[in-house]
Design a protein around this motif. Structure first.
Motif, mmCIF file in Angstrom:
data_model
loop_
_atom_site.group_PDB
_atom_site.id
_atom_site.type_symbol
_atom_site.label_atom_id
_atom_site.label_comp_id
_atom_site.label_asym_id
_atom_site.label_seq_id
_atom_site.Cartn_x
_atom_site.Cartn_y
_atom_site.Cartn_z
ATOM 1 N N THR A 44 40.956 61.691 31.283
ATOM 2 C CA THR A 44 41.612 61.183 32.480
ATOM 3 C C THR A 44 41.343 59.692 32.611
ATOM 4 O OG1 THR A 44 41.192 63.323 33.481
ATOM 5 C CG2 THR A 44 41.898 61.567 34.945
ATOM 6 N N LEU A 45 42.320 58.902 32.216
ATOM 7 C CA LEU A 45 42.213 57.454 32.303
ATOM 8 C C LEU A 45 43.319 56.959 33.226
ATOM 9 C CD1 LEU A 45 41.665 56.769 28.516
ATOM 10 C CD2 LEU A 45 39.921 56.825 30.296
ATOM 11 N N ASP A 46 42.965 56.075 34.137
ATOM 12 C CA ASP A 46 43.922 55.565 35.112
ATOM 13 C C ASP A 46 44.108 54.069 34.883
ATOM 14 O OD1 ASP A 46 45.583 55.239 37.364
ATOM 15 O OD2 ASP A 46 43.855 54.829 38.652
ATOM 16 N N PRO A 47 45.197 53.684 34.237
ATOM 17 C CA PRO A 47 45.426 52.251 34.039
ATOM 18 C C PRO A 47 45.872 51.580 35.329
ATOM 19 C CG PRO A 47 47.218 53.529 33.089
ATOM 20 C CD PRO A 47 46.214 54.508 33.609
ATOM 21 N N ILE A 48 45.329 50.405 35.592
ATOM 22 C CA ILE A 48 45.785 49.608 36.729
ATOM 23 C C ILE A 48 46.124 48.207 36.250
ATOM 24 C CG2 ILE A 48 44.464 50.899 38.456
ATOM 25 C CD1 ILE A 48 42.575 48.435 38.624
ATOM 26 N N ASN A 49 47.028 47.584 36.965
ATOM 27 C CA ASN A 49 47.419 46.206 36.697
ATOM 28 C C ASN A 49 46.705 45.319 37.720
ATOM 29 O OD1 ASN A 49 49.178 44.453 35.133
ATOM 30 N ND2 ASN A 49 50.232 44.063 37.049
ATOM 31 N N THR A 50 45.906 44.395 37.266
ATOM 32 C CA THR A 50 45.190 43.509 38.177
ATOM 33 C C THR A 50 45.488 42.052 37.814
ATOM 34 O OG1 THR A 50 43.062 43.112 39.260
ATOM 35 C CG2 THR A 50 43.027 43.435 36.874
ATOM 36 N N THR A 51 44.992 41.161 38.617
ATOM 37 C CA THR A 51 45.286 39.743 38.438
ATOM 38 C C THR A 51 44.008 38.957 38.161
ATOM 39 O OG1 THR A 51 47.191 39.920 39.900
ATOM 40 C CG2 THR A 51 46.312 37.721 39.549
ATOM 41 N N VAL A 52 44.037 38.183 37.110
ATOM 42 C CA VAL A 52 42.942 37.293 36.730
ATOM 43 C C VAL A 52 43.353 35.881 37.144
ATOM 44 C CG1 VAL A 52 41.612 36.375 34.792
ATOM 45 C CG2 VAL A 52 42.369 38.762 34.774
ATOM 46 N N VAL A 53 42.479 35.195 37.874
ATOM 47 C CA VAL A 53 42.829 33.871 38.394
ATOM 48 C C VAL A 53 41.786 32.846 37.938
ATOM 49 C CG1 VAL A 53 43.356 32.543 40.471
ATOM 50 C CG2 VAL A 53 43.861 34.987 40.403
ATOM 51 N N TYR A 54 42.267 31.683 37.563
ATOM 52 C CA TYR A 54 41.405 30.585 37.125
ATOM 53 C C TYR A 54 41.501 29.466 38.160
ATOM 54 C CZ TYR A 54 41.509 33.183 32.815
ATOM 55 O OH TYR A 54 41.397 34.188 31.884
ATOM 56 N N TRP A 55 40.338 28.967 38.558
ATOM 57 C CA TRP A 55 40.245 27.960 39.618
ATOM 58 C C TRP A 55 39.501 26.736 39.095
ATOM 59 C CZ3 TRP A 55 42.177 29.901 44.301
ATOM 60 C CH2 TRP A 55 42.304 31.285 44.386
ATOM 61 N N LYS A 56 39.728 25.615 39.762
ATOM 62 C CA LYS A 56 38.950 24.416 39.464
ATOM 63 C C LYS A 56 38.051 24.125 40.665
ATOM 64 C CE LYS A 56 42.414 21.201 41.136
ATOM 65 N NZ LYS A 56 43.175 20.009 40.919
ATOM 66 N N THR A 57 37.079 23.275 40.449
ATOM 67 C CA THR A 57 36.195 22.902 41.548
ATOM 68 C C THR A 57 36.893 21.895 42.454
ATOM 69 O OG1 THR A 57 35.165 21.217 40.163
ATOM 70 C CG2 THR A 57 34.039 23.337 40.316
ATOM 71 N N LYS A 58 36.401 21.810 43.687
ATOM 72 C CA LYS A 58 36.945 20.865 44.663
ATOM 73 C C LYS A 58 36.674 19.437 44.217
ATOM 74 C CE LYS A 58 36.157 23.602 48.815
ATOM 75 N NZ LYS A 58 35.327 23.696 50.035
ATOM 76 N N GLU A 59 37.541 18.561 44.645
ATOM 77 C CA GLU A 59 37.326 17.126 44.431
ATOM 78 C C GLU A 59 35.980 16.751 45.035
ATOM 79 O OE1 GLU A 59 38.590 13.776 42.688
ATOM 80 O OE2 GLU A 59 39.970 15.452 42.926
ATOM 81 N N GLY A 60 35.150 16.041 44.287
ATOM 82 C CA GLY A 60 33.844 15.618 44.774
ATOM 83 C C GLY A 60 32.717 16.581 44.440
ATOM 84 N N SER A 61 33.051 17.824 44.011
ATOM 85 C CA SER A 61 32.016 18.783 43.593
ATOM 86 C C SER A 61 31.704 18.568 42.125
ATOM 87 C CB SER A 61 32.503 20.214 43.789
ATOM 88 O OG SER A 61 32.622 20.511 45.151
ATOM 89 N N ASP A 62 30.528 18.981 41.723
ATOM 90 C CA ASP A 62 30.154 18.916 40.319
ATOM 91 C C ASP A 62 31.080 19.844 39.535
ATOM 92 O OD1 ASP A 62 29.033 19.077 37.801
ATOM 93 O OD2 ASP A 62 27.086 19.824 38.501
ATOM 94 N N PRO A 63 31.918 19.327 38.640
ATOM 95 C CA PRO A 63 32.858 20.179 37.909
ATOM 96 C C PRO A 63 32.173 21.190 36.992
ATOM 97 C CG PRO A 63 32.935 17.936 37.081
ATOM 98 C CD PRO A 63 32.034 17.928 38.279
ATOM 99 N N GLY A 64 30.907 20.993 36.717
ATOM 100 C CA GLY A 64 30.194 21.908 35.836
ATOM 101 C C GLY A 64 29.440 23.013 36.552
ATOM 102 N N VAL A 65 29.512 23.045 37.888
ATOM 103 C CA VAL A 65 28.703 23.976 38.664
ATOM 104 C C VAL A 65 28.925 25.438 38.273
ATOM 105 C CG1 VAL A 65 30.277 24.174 40.652
ATOM 106 C CG2 VAL A 65 27.819 24.462 40.983
ATOM 107 N N TYR A 66 30.115 25.785 37.850
ATOM 108 C CA TYR A 66 30.412 27.171 37.483
ATOM 109 C C TYR A 66 30.628 27.344 35.976
ATOM 110 C CZ TYR A 66 31.313 27.599 42.512
ATOM 111 O OH TYR A 66 31.205 27.595 43.881
ATOM 112 N N GLN A 67 30.099 26.450 35.175
ATOM 113 C CA GLN A 67 30.371 26.474 33.743
ATOM 114 C C GLN A 67 29.232 27.079 32.930
ATOM 115 O OE1 GLN A 67 33.502 25.766 32.883
ATOM 116 N NE2 GLN A 67 33.611 25.600 35.111
ATOM 117 N N ALA A 68 29.595 27.707 31.823
ATOM 118 C CA ALA A 68 28.620 28.354 30.945
ATOM 119 C C ALA A 68 27.581 27.361 30.431
ATOM 120 C CB ALA A 68 29.339 29.021 29.768
#
Length: 188
Positions: free
Chosen positions: A18-42
């Motif tokens: 019993t497998l239930d496939p669902i369709n979901t949404t993957v979203v990519y965001w950038k950091t706010k102007e003035g924030s450290d752009p690397g704050v969420y980076q690997a």
């Protein structure tokens, strides 16, 4: 070894999976102007994170998760862990923009203060392969087929471990721990 996702039951001729496939949404965001752009980076050791945020549930319900966006350097991937049921053959491969507007922006605003929630950079459709209990199926079937499926949207986060476990099963080696909780028989 069979890891065919939502096509597993059909491919193996086992409708009791019993497998239930669902369709979901993957979203990519950038950091706010003035924030450290690397704050969420690997590269800056940003973690994978999970948001349990349903106040009606005593232990919470997995609403969303995020990872550094390795595939899109400089962005963060933050996604809903839900979606509408779909057929793997007939699903629409387009993101659900209504989910972004109605659900994901509020979660993003609350949990990711450095993200520019007004402008997502990219959105993609993603199909999850869910089991009823949202736990994996890692098992050897009666015909010696090693089965890995039902990753319920979080299998990727366990990729190296899943690979090792499926390899152990394929080589008829004893895994490091019991895989009984992941048995296909639990749905029989």
């Amino acid at each position: 070894v069979c890891t065919a996702g939502d096509w597993t039951a059909k491919l193996l001729g086992r409708q009791n999976l019993t497998l239930d496939p669902i369709n979901t949404t993957v979203v990519y965001w950038k950091t706010k102007e003035g924030s450290d752009p690397g704050v969420y980076q690997a590269e800056k050791n940003a973690p994978v994170f999970i948001v349990y945020a349903d106040p009606k549930e005593p232990h919470g319900v997995l609403n969303a998760y995020g990872t550094p966006a390795i595939e899109y350097p400089g962005l963060i991937k933050f996604c809903l862990h839900s979606g509408s049921s779909c057929s793997p053959e007939d699903r629409l491969c387009i993101p659900n923009l209504q989910d972004i507007e109605e659900k994901l922006k509020d979660l993003t605003r609350t949990f990711l203060p450095h993200v520019d929630v007004e402008n997502h950079v990219a959105a993609e459709a993603c199909m999850y392969n869910n089991t009823r209990d949202e736990n994996f199926i890692l098992d050897v079937l009666s015909d010696n087929t090693v089965l890995g499926c039902g990753f319920s949207g979080h299998g990727f986060k366990f990729g190296p471990l899943i690979g090792e476990l499926l390899c152990s099963l394929a080589l008829d080696e004893e895994p490091e721990f019991s895989l009984e909780p992941f048995s296909a028989r639990r749905f029989s």
